[in-house]
Design an enzyme around this catalytic site. Structure first.
Site, PDB file in Angstrom:
ATOM      1  N   VAL A 167       0.791  -1.270   0.455  1.00  0.00           N
ATOM      2  CA  VAL A 167       0.202  -0.488   0.293  1.00  0.00           C
ATOM      3  C   VAL A 167       1.041   1.250   0.160  1.00  0.00           C
ATOM      4  O   VAL A 167       0.611   2.140  -1.137  1.00  0.00           O
ATOM      5  CB  VAL A 167      -0.664   0.261   1.399  1.00  0.00           C
ATOM      6  CG1 VAL A 167      -1.562   1.057   1.088  1.00  0.00           C
ATOM      7  CG2 VAL A 167      -2.073  -0.904   1.241  1.00  0.00           C
ATOM      8  N   ASP A 168       2.145   1.573   0.700  1.00  0.00           N
ATOM      9  CA  ASP A 168       2.642   2.183   0.463  1.00  0.00           C
ATOM     10  C   ASP A 168       3.114   2.744  -0.734  1.00  0.00           C
ATOM     11  O   ASP A 168       3.155   3.383  -1.388  1.00  0.00           O
ATOM     12  CB  ASP A 168       4.313   2.004   2.346  1.00  0.00           C
ATOM     13  CG  ASP A 168       3.512   2.587   3.095  1.00  0.00           C
ATOM     14  OD1 ASP A 168       3.021   3.160   2.955  1.00  0.00           O
ATOM     15  OD2 ASP A 168       3.905   1.852   4.329  1.00  0.00           O
ATOM     16  N   LEU A 169       4.575   1.549  -1.005  1.00  0.00           N
ATOM     17  CA  LEU A 169       4.481   1.666  -2.906  1.00  0.00           C
ATOM     18  C   LEU A 169       3.494   2.157  -3.446  1.00  0.00           C
ATOM     19  O   LEU A 169       4.063   3.040  -4.617  1.00  0.00           O
ATOM     20  CB  LEU A 169       5.437   0.484  -3.016  1.00  0.00           C
ATOM     21  CG  LEU A 169       6.646   0.233  -1.914  1.00  0.00           C
ATOM     22  CD1 LEU A 169       7.753  -1.267  -2.076  1.00  0.00           C
ATOM     23  CD2 LEU A 169       7.471   1.236  -2.042  1.00  0.00           C
TER      24      LEU A 169
END
Length: 396
Positions: A167-169
């Site tokens: 999700v971060d990336l």
């Protein structure tokens, strides 16, 4: 070369951990001068395990090609320096909760009045509007609330997160796309704008097809294990010495698979003739396939399947990946020298044109490594620079 496409652009980076830093690293890889503003305690990812000579690997992996300066935004003199940096910037990326930059006097409304060409990107857990805007969030929590954890793992097992910060990336990728689009628009209009990247919205976008399927038929999916929910065989199959991933749901490839494993009768079995039938009888199908495949090792089946154009591949661990031909031939790592961590091998940027192998200009910075350099570029007198540096509280 794409690696130099943003050369001459100045990006001020007020982000930390992974979502925002991945975005600014993409911009840095494209040639932008990214100045990372860190609190005296440093980016939180500096403290994440593992470490190389005290330097966090997560930070080293997501902050190449950047310069680091230390500013304590709780101090008015430091906020003035930050304002000067922003006033001369092309892009600002920040990942505070909504409202924090307003308290610092660095929100878009404030800074765009002086710098109307500024592209200002806000990265947050739930976006800049709505009732959830003030809630904190990290990758694992967003995997949970976005539904992603409800479809990962084995059927009947405990909730399972993707063990990489997906999700971060993906949020960092969407932030980069928005910034590049805003820069393209600025070329035509001369005006900047405020763009955003929400971790929650990005996690939903990551599941675009799955949510479209839910809206189409109302079926709430559960954990899928290693299988694709929309076709079969399209999953991991067990061999004598391990597993391979097989995608043989196309009619011609389904027939080829049946022939390759020595069970051509499966292709005409009414339970398995078409994809919709195979999905209804998936468990029975997998038992029959694995009963044949357990007779031989992975290498045997991979060679046999490749000969008849069945899409397949071994389920590799990281050591096997790093030694594989696609990994080695694509030159997906680079060696960098860091002033503290020493010689490092890290994944390299994959942004580039055909035949390009873009290389990092510099390793991730040490905390505050470029404070004097950047403040000098602002034209600050040496005594003012030393006063700013001396005002930072000592690190623990």
């Amino acid at each position: 070369m794409l690696a130099n496409s943003l050369e001459g652009l100045r990006v001020i980076d007020f982000t930390q951990v992974m979502a925002g830093p991945s975005c600014t690293q993409y911009l840095a890889d494209l040639g932008a001068d990214v100045v990372k503003v860190e609190a005296p305690s440093g980016d939180l990812s500096r403290a994440l395990s593992p470490w190389v000579h005290g330097e966090g690997v997560a930070f080293l992996a997501l902050n190449r090609n950047k310069r680091s300066i230390v500013l304590d935004l709780k101090q008015s003199a430091h906020r003035l320096v930050a304002s000067r940096l922003v006033a001369e910037a092309d892009v600002v990326v920040e990942s505070f909760r909504p409202g924090v930059m307003t308290r610092f006097g660095l929100d878009y409304a404030e800074v765009s009045a002086e710098n109307p060409r500024l592209i200002y990107c806000s990265v947050s857990a739930y976006g800049q509007q709505g009732t959830a805007r003030d809630l904190p969030g990290v990758d694992g929590v967003l995997q949970a609330v976005s539904g992603l954890m409800s479809v990962t793992g084995a059927p009947g097992g405990q909730p399972c997160k993707v063990p990489v910060p997906v999700v971060d990336l993906v949020t960092g990728s969407f932030a980069t796309i928005s910034i590049l689009a805003a820069l393209a628009l600025r070329q035509r209009t001369g005006s900047g704008q405020h763009v955003e990247a929400s971790m929650f919205a990005s996690a939903i976008a990551l599941q675009h097809v799955s949510f479209a399927s839910y809206f189409a038929d109302g079926h709430v999916p559960g954990p899928q294990g290693n299988a694709a929910p929309y076709s079969t065989p399209n999953e991991a199959l067990r061999c004598a010495d391990g597993w391979i991933m097989v995608a043989a749901y196309h009619p011609a490839r389904w027939l080829a698979l049946c022939t390759a494993i020595g069970a051509p009768e499966l292709a005409s079995d009414p339970r398995f003739a078409e994809n919709k039938n195979r999905l209804q009888h998936r468990e029975a199908l997998l038992r029959l396939l694995e009963a044949r495949m357990l007779a031989h090792p992975r290498a045997f089946w991979l060679e046999r399947f490749a000969a008849v154009d069945i899409i397949c591949g071994p389920i590799n661990d990281y050591a096997e990946v790093a030694q594989s031909a696609p990994f080695v031939e694509a030159a997906l790592t680079e060696n960098l020298l860091h002033p503290v961590a020493g010689a490092l091998t890290l994944p390299r940027s994959v942004i580039g044109a055909v035949g390009e192998r873009p290389r990092a200009r510099r390793a991730a910075p040490t905390l505050g490594q470029h404070t004097r350099e950047v403040l000098d570029e602002l034209g600050m007198p040496p005594e003012d620079i030393e006063a700013i540096i001396a005002a930072d509280p000592p690190l623990n």
